[in-house]
Design a protein around this motif. Structure first.
Motif, PDB file in Angstrom:
ATOM      1  N   LYS A  25     -20.061   4.879   0.647  1.00 49.20           N
ATOM      2  CA  LYS A  25     -19.104   5.963   0.837  1.00 49.20           C
ATOM      3  C   LYS A  25     -18.172   5.663   2.013  1.00 49.20           C
ATOM      4  N   ARG A  54     -14.657  -9.335  -9.926  1.00 50.11           N
ATOM      5  CA  ARG A  54     -13.710  -8.426  -9.275  1.00 50.11           C
ATOM      6  C   ARG A  54     -13.016  -9.101  -8.099  1.00 50.11           C
ATOM      7  N   THR A  96       0.824  -1.198   0.000  1.00 55.67           N
ATOM      8  CA  THR A  96       0.000   0.000   0.000  1.00 55.67           C
ATOM      9  C   THR A  96       0.864   1.255   0.000  1.00 55.67           C
ATOM     10  N   GLY A  98     -10.859   8.765   1.415  1.00 57.50           N
ATOM     11  CA  GLY A  98      -9.610   8.172   0.965  1.00 57.50           C
ATOM     12  C   GLY A  98      -8.690   7.735   2.078  1.00 57.50           C
ATOM     13  N   GLU A 145     -21.910   0.238  -3.413  1.00 56.05           N
ATOM     14  CA  GLU A 145     -20.967   1.331  -3.650  1.00 56.05           C
ATOM     15  C   GLU A 145     -20.993   2.332  -2.490  1.00 56.05           C
ATOM     16  N   GLN A 185      -7.881  -1.090  -2.546  1.00 50.48           N
ATOM     17  CA  GLN A 185      -8.270  -0.459  -3.810  1.00 50.48           C
ATOM     18  C   GLN A 185      -9.469   0.468  -3.604  1.00 50.48           C
ATOM     19  N   ALA A 186     -10.443   0.008  -2.795  1.00 53.29           N
ATOM     20  CA  ALA A 186     -11.612   0.845  -2.518  1.00 53.29           C
ATOM     21  C   ALA A 186     -11.194   2.143  -1.836  1.00 53.29           C
ATOM     22  N   ARG A 187     -10.253   2.050  -0.905  1.00 52.69           N
ATOM     23  CA  ARG A 187      -9.757   3.258  -0.230  1.00 52.69           C
ATOM     24  C   ARG A 187      -9.049   4.177  -1.214  1.00 52.69           C
ATOM     25  N   ALA A 188      -8.210   3.579  -2.068  1.00 56.57           N
ATOM     26  CA  ALA A 188      -7.460   4.380  -3.033  1.00 56.57           C
ATOM     27  C   ALA A 188      -8.375   5.097  -4.020  1.00 56.57           C
ATOM     28  N   GLU A 189      -9.565   4.540  -4.247  1.00 59.60           N
ATOM     29  CA  GLU A 189     -10.523   5.145  -5.175  1.00 59.60           C
ATOM     30  C   GLU A 189     -11.408   6.189  -4.503  1.00 59.60           C
ATOM     31  N   GLY A 190     -11.152   6.459  -3.201  1.00 63.12           N
ATOM     32  CA  GLY A 190     -11.864   7.535  -2.526  1.00 63.12           C
ATOM     33  C   GLY A 190     -12.819   7.121  -1.436  1.00 63.12           C
TER      34      GLY A 190
END
Length: 515
Positions: free
Chosen positions: A434, A400, A260, A298, A432, A459-464
Protein backbone atom coordinates in the motif's frame (compact mmCIF):
# COMPACT_ATOMS: atom_id res chain seq x y z
CA UNK A 1 22.70 -3.23 -36.15
CA UNK A 2 19.49 -1.50 -37.15
CA UNK A 3 19.07 1.89 -35.54
CA UNK A 4 22.83 2.49 -35.38
CA UNK A 5 23.69 6.18 -35.79
CA UNK A 6 26.57 5.35 -38.10
CA UNK A 7 29.98 3.69 -38.23
CA UNK A 8 32.67 4.41 -35.67
CA UNK A 9 34.42 7.73 -36.06
CA UNK A 10 37.95 7.06 -37.29
CA UNK A 11 39.20 10.53 -36.38
CA UNK A 12 39.98 10.50 -32.64
CA UNK A 13 41.34 13.75 -31.26
CA UNK A 14 44.90 14.13 -30.09
CA UNK A 15 46.16 10.87 -31.62
CA UNK A 16 49.64 12.41 -31.71
CA UNK A 17 49.77 11.82 -27.97
CA UNK A 18 50.83 8.30 -26.98
CA UNK A 19 48.19 5.95 -25.61
CA UNK A 20 48.35 4.71 -22.03
CA UNK A 21 46.03 1.85 -22.96
CA UNK A 22 44.78 0.30 -26.17
CA UNK A 23 42.29 -2.49 -26.70
CA UNK A 24 42.45 -3.89 -30.22
CA UNK A 25 39.60 -5.92 -31.71
CA UNK A 26 38.60 -7.37 -28.35
CA UNK A 27 36.06 -10.20 -28.43
CA UNK A 28 34.79 -12.04 -25.37
CA UNK A 29 31.75 -14.29 -25.24
CA UNK A 30 29.41 -14.56 -22.24
CA UNK A 31 26.18 -15.49 -23.97
CA UNK A 32 23.49 -12.90 -24.61
CA UNK A 33 24.73 -10.09 -22.37
CA UNK A 34 28.10 -8.55 -21.46
CA UNK A 35 29.79 -10.08 -24.55
CA UNK A 36 32.21 -8.10 -26.72
CA UNK A 37 32.51 -8.34 -30.48
CA UNK A 38 35.61 -6.79 -32.04
CA UNK A 39 35.75 -3.70 -29.80
CA UNK A 40 38.70 -1.31 -30.14
CA UNK A 41 39.49 1.59 -27.82
CA UNK A 42 42.45 3.81 -26.96
CA UNK A 43 42.98 6.09 -23.98
CA UNK A 44 45.66 8.76 -24.41
CA UNK A 45 48.04 10.35 -21.94
CA UNK A 46 46.37 13.28 -20.21
CA UNK A 47 42.94 12.35 -21.52
CA UNK A 48 39.64 11.63 -19.80
CA UNK A 49 37.87 9.16 -22.07
CA UNK A 50 34.21 8.29 -21.46
CA UNK A 51 33.00 4.70 -21.82
CA UNK A 52 29.23 4.83 -22.24
CA UNK A 53 26.54 2.23 -22.79
CA UNK A 54 23.46 0.62 -21.30
CA UNK A 55 23.74 -2.00 -18.59
CA UNK A 56 24.75 -5.22 -20.31
CA UNK A 57 26.43 -3.40 -23.22
CA UNK A 58 29.81 -4.91 -22.34
CA UNK A 59 31.44 -2.11 -20.33
CA UNK A 60 32.26 -4.31 -17.32
CA UNK A 61 33.63 -7.03 -19.59
CA UNK A 62 35.91 -4.53 -21.31
CA UNK A 63 37.10 -3.25 -17.93
CA UNK A 64 37.82 -6.84 -16.91
CA UNK A 65 39.98 -7.25 -20.02
CA UNK A 66 41.77 -3.92 -19.47
CA UNK A 67 42.58 -4.83 -15.85
CA UNK A 68 43.75 -8.39 -16.59
CA UNK A 69 40.86 -10.08 -14.80
CA UNK A 70 39.51 -11.50 -18.06
CA UNK A 71 41.39 -12.95 -21.01
CA UNK A 72 39.87 -12.02 -24.37
CA UNK A 73 38.88 -14.74 -26.79
CA UNK A 74 40.32 -12.58 -29.56
CA UNK A 75 42.32 -9.35 -29.77
CA UNK A 76 45.07 -7.88 -27.63
CA UNK A 77 45.73 -5.14 -25.06
CA UNK A 78 48.65 -2.70 -25.07
CA UNK A 79 49.59 -0.72 -21.96
CA UNK A 80 52.02 2.17 -22.48
CA UNK A 81 52.83 0.81 -25.92
CA UNK A 82 53.79 -2.68 -24.74
CA UNK A 83 51.91 -5.95 -24.67
CA UNK A 84 49.85 -6.35 -21.49
CA UNK A 85 51.23 -8.70 -18.81
CA UNK A 86 50.05 -12.28 -18.59
CA UNK A 87 46.76 -12.70 -16.65
CA UNK A 88 48.55 -14.29 -13.68
CA UNK A 89 51.01 -11.43 -13.15
CA UNK A 90 48.82 -9.30 -10.91
CA UNK A 91 51.68 -7.12 -9.66
CA UNK A 92 52.55 -6.07 -13.21
CA UNK A 93 48.91 -5.26 -13.98
CA UNK A 94 48.61 -3.13 -10.84
CA UNK A 95 51.69 -1.14 -11.81
CA UNK A 96 50.14 -0.34 -15.18
CA UNK A 97 46.42 0.10 -14.55
CA UNK A 98 44.09 0.63 -11.61
CA UNK A 99 40.32 0.64 -11.32
CA UNK A 100 38.24 2.48 -8.71
CA UNK A 101 34.99 0.55 -8.66
CA UNK A 102 31.52 1.81 -7.73
CA UNK A 103 31.66 -0.41 -4.64
CA UNK A 104 34.51 0.61 -2.37
CA UNK A 105 37.43 -1.83 -2.15
CA UNK A 106 39.10 -0.30 0.93
CA UNK A 107 39.35 -2.38 4.10
CA UNK A 108 37.27 -0.58 6.80
CA UNK A 109 39.29 -1.91 9.75
CA UNK A 110 42.61 -0.58 8.39
CA UNK A 111 43.89 2.98 8.40
CA UNK A 112 44.25 5.12 5.30
CA UNK A 113 48.02 4.52 5.23
CA UNK A 114 47.56 0.76 5.61
CA UNK A 115 45.02 0.68 2.77
CA UNK A 116 47.34 2.61 0.47
CA UNK A 117 50.16 0.09 1.00
CA UNK A 118 47.98 -3.00 1.36
CA UNK A 119 49.77 -6.21 0.27
CA UNK A 120 52.94 -4.31 -0.59
CA UNK A 121 55.15 -4.95 2.41
CA UNK A 122 58.59 -5.90 1.07
CA UNK A 123 59.93 -7.00 4.46
CA UNK A 124 58.56 -9.05 7.31
CA UNK A 125 59.05 -6.17 9.72
CA UNK A 126 56.98 -3.16 8.66
CA UNK A 127 58.03 0.36 9.56
CA UNK A 128 54.67 1.83 10.48
CA UNK A 129 56.17 5.29 10.89
CA UNK A 130 57.74 5.05 7.46
CA UNK A 131 54.46 3.84 5.96
CA UNK A 132 52.56 6.79 7.39
CA UNK A 133 55.27 9.20 6.21
CA UNK A 134 55.18 7.79 2.68
CA UNK A 135 51.36 7.85 2.65
CA UNK A 136 51.41 11.55 3.61
CA UNK A 137 53.90 12.22 0.81
CA UNK A 138 51.62 10.53 -1.72
CA UNK A 139 48.61 12.51 -0.51
CA UNK A 140 50.48 15.83 -0.70
CA UNK A 141 52.01 15.03 -4.09
CA UNK A 142 48.59 14.48 -5.66
CA UNK A 143 46.75 17.21 -3.74
CA UNK A 144 44.56 14.91 -1.62
CA UNK A 145 43.45 16.03 1.83
CA UNK A 146 42.81 12.92 3.95
CA UNK A 147 44.33 12.08 7.35
CA UNK A 148 46.39 8.93 6.79
CA UNK A 149 45.88 7.84 10.41
CA UNK A 150 42.09 7.63 10.15
CA UNK A 151 40.38 4.26 9.97
CA UNK A 152 38.78 3.68 6.56
CA UNK A 153 35.50 2.92 8.36
CA UNK A 154 35.39 6.58 9.44
CA UNK A 155 35.77 7.94 5.90
CA UNK A 156 33.07 9.31 3.63
CA UNK A 157 32.41 7.73 0.25
CA UNK A 158 34.37 10.56 -1.36
CA UNK A 159 37.38 10.00 0.92
CA UNK A 160 37.36 6.26 0.25
CA UNK A 161 37.56 6.97 -3.46
CA UNK A 162 40.53 9.25 -2.85
CA UNK A 163 42.28 6.48 -0.91
CA UNK A 164 41.76 4.06 -3.80
CA UNK A 165 43.07 6.58 -6.33
CA UNK A 166 46.07 7.34 -4.10
CA UNK A 167 46.78 3.61 -3.74
CA UNK A 168 46.81 3.19 -7.52
CA UNK A 169 49.02 6.20 -8.14
CA UNK A 170 51.48 5.19 -5.39
CA UNK A 171 52.03 1.85 -7.13
CA UNK A 172 52.94 3.67 -10.32
CA UNK A 173 49.78 3.20 -12.40
CA UNK A 174 49.21 6.00 -14.89
CA UNK A 175 46.09 4.52 -16.43
CA UNK A 176 43.11 4.95 -14.14
CA UNK A 177 39.60 3.56 -14.61
CA UNK A 178 36.82 5.31 -12.68
CA UNK A 179 33.65 3.20 -12.60
CA UNK A 180 30.55 5.28 -11.73
CA UNK A 181 32.61 7.47 -9.36
CA UNK A 182 29.80 9.96 -8.63
CA UNK A 183 27.01 7.43 -7.97
CA UNK A 184 27.09 8.03 -4.20
CA UNK A 185 28.44 11.59 -4.08
CA UNK A 186 26.61 14.84 -3.43
CA UNK A 187 27.08 17.92 -5.62
CA UNK A 188 30.02 19.50 -3.79
CA UNK A 189 31.89 16.19 -3.59
CA UNK A 190 31.39 15.71 -7.34
CA UNK A 191 32.95 19.12 -7.98
CA UNK A 192 35.98 18.15 -5.88
CA UNK A 193 36.28 14.83 -7.73
CA UNK A 194 36.27 16.67 -11.06
CA UNK A 195 39.02 18.97 -9.78
CA UNK A 196 41.10 15.86 -8.95
CA UNK A 197 40.44 14.47 -12.43
CA UNK A 198 41.64 17.68 -14.05
CA UNK A 199 44.77 17.65 -11.89
CA UNK A 200 45.51 14.03 -12.83
CA UNK A 201 45.04 14.80 -16.53
CA UNK A 202 47.52 17.67 -16.26
CA UNK A 203 50.17 15.23 -15.00
CA UNK A 204 49.67 12.89 -17.96
CA UNK A 205 47.47 10.27 -16.32
CA UNK A 206 45.00 8.69 -18.75
CA UNK A 207 41.51 8.14 -17.35
CA UNK A 208 38.73 5.87 -18.59
CA UNK A 209 35.55 7.36 -17.12
CA UNK A 210 32.42 5.20 -16.89
CA UNK A 211 29.15 6.90 -16.03
CA UNK A 212 25.42 6.79 -16.72
CA UNK A 213 25.19 10.52 -15.97
CA UNK A 214 25.59 11.90 -19.46
CA UNK A 215 25.99 15.48 -18.26
CA UNK A 216 29.25 14.38 -16.62
CA UNK A 217 30.55 13.12 -19.97
CA UNK A 218 30.18 16.60 -21.43
CA UNK A 219 31.66 18.31 -18.38
CA UNK A 220 34.79 16.28 -17.76
CA UNK A 221 35.58 14.04 -20.76
CA UNK A 222 37.53 14.70 -23.96
CA UNK A 223 36.42 11.73 -26.08
CA UNK A 224 33.72 9.10 -25.76
CA UNK A 225 33.29 5.50 -26.84
CA UNK A 226 29.76 4.10 -26.93
CA UNK A 227 29.06 0.35 -26.70
CA UNK A 228 25.78 -1.35 -27.48
CA UNK A 229 25.18 -5.11 -27.37
CA UNK A 230 28.93 -5.69 -27.09
CA UNK A 231 29.79 -3.68 -30.21
CA UNK A 232 31.47 -0.33 -30.71
CA UNK A 233 28.85 2.09 -32.07
CA UNK A 234 30.54 5.50 -31.84
CA UNK A 235 34.01 6.79 -30.97
CA UNK A 236 34.20 10.56 -31.21
CA UNK A 237 35.25 13.82 -29.63
CA UNK A 238 32.73 14.80 -26.98
CA UNK A 239 32.52 18.25 -28.56
CA UNK A 240 31.27 16.63 -31.79
CA UNK A 241 28.80 14.28 -30.08
CA UNK A 242 25.49 15.94 -29.23
CA UNK A 243 23.16 14.55 -26.59
CA UNK A 244 20.59 13.07 -28.99
CA UNK A 245 23.26 11.22 -30.97
CA UNK A 246 24.83 9.91 -27.78
CA UNK A 247 21.53 8.56 -26.45
CA UNK A 248 20.60 7.08 -29.84
CA UNK A 249 23.97 5.31 -29.96
CA UNK A 250 23.34 3.80 -26.52
CA UNK A 251 19.80 2.52 -27.06
CA UNK A 252 19.40 2.36 -30.83
CA UNK A 253 16.54 4.87 -30.74
CA UNK A 254 15.41 7.91 -28.84
CA UNK A 255 14.45 7.21 -25.23
CA UNK A 256 10.80 7.77 -24.37
CA UNK A 257 10.75 9.84 -21.21
CA UNK A 258 8.19 9.26 -18.49
CA UNK A 259 5.64 12.05 -18.63
CA UNK A 260 3.67 12.25 -15.42
CA UNK A 261 0.29 13.85 -14.91
CA UNK A 262 0.73 13.82 -11.13
CA UNK A 263 -0.93 16.69 -9.28
CA UNK A 264 -1.10 17.42 -5.60
CA UNK A 265 -4.77 18.48 -5.79
CA UNK A 266 -6.10 15.02 -6.59
CA UNK A 267 -4.02 13.34 -3.88
CA UNK A 268 -5.07 15.99 -1.35
CA UNK A 269 -8.66 14.71 -1.45
CA UNK A 270 -7.60 11.12 -0.71
CA UNK A 271 -7.16 9.56 2.76
CA UNK A 272 -3.74 9.61 4.45
CA UNK A 273 -1.75 6.44 3.93
CA UNK A 274 1.36 7.45 5.93
CA UNK A 275 1.40 9.95 8.77
CA UNK A 276 4.68 10.97 10.43
CA UNK A 277 4.40 13.18 13.52
CA UNK A 278 7.29 14.72 15.46
CA UNK A 279 9.78 12.10 14.24
CA UNK A 280 13.12 12.35 16.02
CA UNK A 281 16.09 10.05 15.36
CA UNK A 282 19.66 10.35 16.62
CA UNK A 283 21.94 8.81 13.99
CA UNK A 284 25.54 9.33 12.89
CA UNK A 285 24.43 8.90 9.27
CA UNK A 286 21.79 11.63 9.49
CA UNK A 287 19.74 12.70 12.50
CA UNK A 288 16.10 13.82 12.26
CA UNK A 289 14.56 16.42 14.53
CA UNK A 290 10.78 16.85 14.96
CA UNK A 291 9.79 16.01 11.37
CA UNK A 292 6.09 15.77 10.47
CA UNK A 293 4.38 15.07 7.14
CA UNK A 294 1.80 12.81 5.54
CA UNK A 295 1.41 10.98 2.25
CA UNK A 296 -2.03 10.38 0.81
CA UNK A 297 -3.27 7.55 -1.38
CA UNK A 298 -2.15 8.10 -4.97
CA UNK A 299 0.54 10.61 -4.00
CA UNK A 300 4.32 10.49 -4.56
CA UNK A 301 6.11 12.60 -1.97
CA UNK A 302 9.74 13.40 -2.65
CA UNK A 303 12.30 13.94 0.11
CA UNK A 304 15.29 15.94 -1.13
CA UNK A 305 18.43 16.93 0.76
CA UNK A 306 22.18 16.64 0.90
CA UNK A 307 23.85 13.51 2.24
CA UNK A 308 23.34 13.36 6.00
CA UNK A 309 20.31 15.66 5.92
CA UNK A 310 18.10 12.91 7.34
CA UNK A 311 16.14 11.90 4.24
CA UNK A 312 17.48 8.33 4.18
CA UNK A 313 17.01 8.03 7.96
CA UNK A 314 13.30 8.75 7.52
CA UNK A 315 13.08 6.04 4.85
CA UNK A 316 14.84 3.57 7.15
CA UNK A 317 12.38 4.29 9.97
CA UNK A 318 9.30 3.84 7.77
CA UNK A 319 10.70 0.62 6.24
CA UNK A 320 11.52 -0.80 9.69
CA UNK A 321 15.31 -0.65 9.49
CA UNK A 322 15.77 1.99 12.20
CA UNK A 323 14.30 2.80 15.60
CA UNK A 324 12.95 6.25 16.36
CA UNK A 325 13.85 8.22 19.46
CA UNK A 326 10.63 10.19 19.44
CA UNK A 327 7.47 10.84 17.49
CA UNK A 328 4.92 8.59 15.83
CA UNK A 329 4.53 6.79 12.51
CA UNK A 330 1.07 5.70 11.36
CA UNK A 331 0.08 3.56 8.39
CA UNK A 332 -3.62 3.88 7.59
CA UNK A 333 -4.08 5.55 10.96
CA UNK A 334 -2.54 2.70 12.98
CA UNK A 335 0.85 2.94 14.76
CA UNK A 336 3.79 1.27 13.02
CA UNK A 337 6.22 -0.47 15.37
CA UNK A 338 9.76 0.76 14.78
CA UNK A 339 12.89 -1.24 14.01
CA UNK A 340 11.11 -4.33 12.67
CA UNK A 341 11.24 -4.92 8.94
CA UNK A 342 8.83 -7.86 8.97
CA UNK A 343 6.22 -5.76 10.76
CA UNK A 344 6.50 -3.00 8.15
CA UNK A 345 6.16 -5.61 5.41
CA UNK A 346 3.06 -7.09 7.04
CA UNK A 347 1.53 -3.61 7.28
CA UNK A 348 1.91 -3.15 3.52
CA UNK A 349 5.20 -1.26 3.24
CA UNK A 350 7.40 -2.10 0.24
CA UNK A 351 11.03 -0.98 0.16
CA UNK A 352 13.55 -0.27 -2.60
CA UNK A 353 16.99 0.45 -1.04
CA UNK A 354 19.71 2.60 -2.57
CA UNK A 355 22.36 -0.09 -2.07
CA UNK A 356 20.92 -3.09 -3.89
CA UNK A 357 23.92 -5.25 -2.97
CA UNK A 358 23.62 -4.73 0.79
CA UNK A 359 19.84 -4.74 1.20
CA UNK A 360 18.13 -5.52 -2.06
CA UNK A 361 19.39 -8.81 -3.46
CA UNK A 362 20.59 -12.30 -2.65
CA UNK A 363 23.08 -12.57 -5.55
CA UNK A 364 23.46 -16.35 -5.42
CA UNK A 365 19.72 -16.98 -5.68
CA UNK A 366 17.86 -17.01 -8.99
CA UNK A 367 15.80 -14.19 -10.45
CA UNK A 368 12.49 -15.83 -9.58
CA UNK A 369 13.60 -16.65 -6.04
CA UNK A 370 14.62 -13.04 -5.42
CA UNK A 371 11.39 -11.66 -6.87
CA UNK A 372 9.20 -13.79 -4.59
CA UNK A 373 11.12 -13.53 -1.29
CA UNK A 374 8.51 -11.23 0.32
CA UNK A 375 5.61 -13.49 -0.72
CA UNK A 376 6.81 -16.98 0.15
CA UNK A 377 3.54 -17.60 1.99
CA UNK A 378 1.63 -17.01 -1.26
CA UNK A 379 3.75 -19.41 -3.34
CA UNK A 380 3.95 -22.18 -0.73
CA UNK A 381 1.80 -25.17 0.17
CA UNK A 382 2.12 -26.85 3.57
CA UNK A 383 5.33 -24.91 4.22
CA UNK A 384 7.00 -25.95 0.95
CA UNK A 385 7.56 -23.54 -1.92
CA UNK A 386 5.69 -24.53 -5.06
CA UNK A 387 8.05 -23.93 -7.98
CA UNK A 388 5.07 -23.62 -10.30
CA UNK A 389 3.39 -20.92 -8.21
CA UNK A 390 6.72 -19.14 -7.67
CA UNK A 391 7.61 -19.10 -11.36
CA UNK A 392 4.12 -17.94 -12.35
CA UNK A 393 4.17 -15.06 -9.85
CA UNK A 394 7.78 -14.09 -10.67
CA UNK A 395 7.12 -14.37 -14.40
CA UNK A 396 4.35 -11.78 -14.22
CA UNK A 397 6.64 -9.35 -12.40
CA UNK A 398 9.59 -10.01 -14.72
CA UNK A 399 7.38 -9.37 -17.74
CA UNK A 400 5.99 -6.16 -16.26
CA UNK A 401 9.49 -4.78 -15.60
CA UNK A 402 11.05 -6.30 -18.74
CA UNK A 403 13.78 -8.07 -16.76
CA UNK A 404 16.29 -9.67 -19.13
CA UNK A 405 17.78 -12.98 -17.96
CA UNK A 406 18.67 -16.30 -19.52
CA UNK A 407 16.26 -18.17 -17.23
CA UNK A 408 14.29 -17.76 -14.01
CA UNK A 409 16.96 -19.66 -12.08
CA UNK A 410 19.86 -17.53 -13.34
CA UNK A 411 21.66 -16.06 -10.28
CA UNK A 412 20.85 -12.38 -9.92
CA UNK A 413 24.56 -11.65 -9.42
CA UNK A 414 25.11 -12.50 -13.08
CA UNK A 415 22.66 -9.87 -14.38
CA UNK A 416 23.57 -6.39 -15.53
CA UNK A 417 23.18 -3.57 -13.02
CA UNK A 418 19.99 -2.30 -14.64
CA UNK A 419 18.34 -5.71 -14.54
CA UNK A 420 19.47 -6.23 -10.95
CA UNK A 421 17.77 -2.96 -10.02
CA UNK A 422 14.61 -4.05 -11.82
CA UNK A 423 14.64 -7.20 -9.69
CA UNK A 424 14.90 -5.07 -6.54
CA UNK A 425 11.92 -2.94 -7.61
CA UNK A 426 9.98 -6.03 -8.68
CA UNK A 427 10.60 -7.69 -5.33
CA UNK A 428 9.24 -4.63 -3.53
CA UNK A 429 6.12 -4.65 -5.71
CA UNK A 430 5.55 -8.41 -5.46
CA UNK A 431 3.70 -8.05 -2.16
CA UNK A 432 1.39 -5.42 -3.70
CA UNK A 433 2.23 -2.88 -0.97
CA UNK A 434 0.00 0.00 0.00
CA UNK A 435 3.04 2.23 0.63
CA UNK A 436 6.24 2.06 -1.44
CA UNK A 437 9.42 3.52 0.05
CA UNK A 438 11.97 4.13 -2.71
CA UNK A 439 15.53 5.40 -2.17
CA UNK A 440 17.48 6.55 -5.26
CA UNK A 441 15.91 3.87 -7.48
CA UNK A 442 17.99 4.55 -10.60
CA UNK A 443 21.52 4.72 -9.16
CA UNK A 444 23.97 3.01 -11.49
CA UNK A 445 21.51 2.21 -14.30
CA UNK A 446 21.48 3.37 -17.91
CA UNK A 447 19.18 6.00 -19.35
CA UNK A 448 16.65 3.55 -20.81
CA UNK A 449 16.45 1.43 -17.65
CA UNK A 450 16.04 4.64 -15.64
CA UNK A 451 12.97 5.63 -17.62
CA UNK A 452 11.53 2.12 -17.32
CA UNK A 453 11.98 2.05 -13.54
CA UNK A 454 10.53 5.53 -13.04
CA UNK A 455 7.63 4.52 -15.26
CA UNK A 456 6.87 1.52 -13.06
CA UNK A 457 6.90 3.66 -9.90
CA UNK A 458 4.72 6.31 -11.56
CA UNK A 459 2.25 3.66 -12.72
CA UNK A 460 2.04 2.23 -9.19
CA UNK A 461 1.25 5.70 -7.86
CA UNK A 462 -1.34 6.31 -10.55
CA UNK A 463 -3.05 3.04 -9.59
CA UNK A 464 -3.49 4.25 -6.00
CA UNK A 465 -0.26 3.32 -4.21
CA UNK A 466 1.33 5.92 -1.92
CA UNK A 467 5.02 6.50 -2.67
CA UNK A 468 7.80 8.00 -0.56
CA UNK A 469 10.67 8.80 -2.94
CA UNK A 470 14.01 9.74 -1.34
CA UNK A 471 16.51 11.05 -3.85
CA UNK A 472 19.15 13.67 -4.52
CA UNK A 473 18.77 13.08 -8.27
CA UNK A 474 16.60 15.95 -9.49
CA UNK A 475 15.60 14.01 -12.59
CA UNK A 476 14.04 11.26 -10.45
CA UNK A 477 11.98 13.84 -8.58
CA UNK A 478 9.97 14.75 -11.67
CA UNK A 479 7.48 11.95 -10.89
CA UNK A 480 6.66 13.46 -7.48
CA UNK A 481 3.43 15.28 -6.68
CA UNK A 482 5.27 17.48 -4.19
CA UNK A 483 8.71 17.71 -2.57
CA UNK A 484 9.91 18.33 0.98
CA UNK A 485 13.46 19.67 1.33
CA UNK A 486 15.43 18.70 4.43
CA UNK A 487 18.51 20.38 5.86
CA UNK A 488 20.25 19.20 9.02
CA UNK A 489 17.38 16.91 9.97
CA UNK A 490 14.57 19.41 9.59
CA UNK A 491 12.03 20.19 6.89
CA UNK A 492 12.94 23.66 5.61
CA UNK A 493 10.58 24.03 2.66
CA UNK A 494 7.80 22.37 0.67
CA UNK A 495 7.57 22.60 -3.13
CA UNK A 496 4.19 22.15 -4.81
CA UNK A 497 4.46 24.13 -8.06
CA UNK A 498 5.53 22.02 -11.03
CA UNK A 499 7.92 21.91 -12.78
CA UNK A 500 10.39 22.08 -9.94
CA UNK A 501 12.97 24.87 -10.03
CA UNK A 502 16.19 22.85 -9.85
CA UNK A 503 18.42 25.74 -8.81
CA UNK A 504 15.99 26.72 -6.06
CA UNK A 505 15.81 23.12 -4.79
CA UNK A 506 19.59 22.87 -4.55
CA UNK A 507 19.96 26.28 -2.97
CA UNK A 508 17.34 25.43 -0.36
CA UNK A 509 19.02 22.12 0.49
CA UNK A 510 22.35 23.90 0.89
CA UNK A 511 20.81 26.52 3.19
CA UNK A 512 21.14 29.38 0.73
CA UNK A 513 17.46 30.07 0.08
CA UNK A 514 15.39 28.78 2.96
CA UNK A 515 11.81 30.03 2.82
Amino acid sequence: MSGSPGPPDERPAGESRPAVAEARSISKSFGTTHALDGVSLSVLHGECHALVGRNGAGKSTLVGVLTGLLKPDHGNVLLHGEDAPSPGDRAAWQRAVACVYQRSMVVPSLTVAENIFLNRAERRLVSWRGMRREARRVMLEWGFDVDVDLLAAELSVEQRQIVEIARALSIGARFLILDEPTASLEAQAIERLFAHVLRLKATGVGILYISHHLEEVYEICDRATVLRDGRLIVAADVADLDHDRLVAAMVGAAVERVETSATGAVAGEAPARLTVSGLTVRSVSGSVDDVSFEIRVGECLGLFGLRGSGTETIADVVAGFAQRDGGEVLVDGKPLEGGKVHVALQRGVGYVPEDRHARGLVPTLGVHENLTLPVLDRVSRFGLVSSGRRDAAAGRIASRLQIVSSAGDQPVGELSGGNQQKVVVGRALSSEPKLLVVVSPTVGVDVASKEALLGVVEQARAEGMAVLLVSDDLDELRICTRILVLARGRIVREFRERPWDRLELIATAEGLAVA
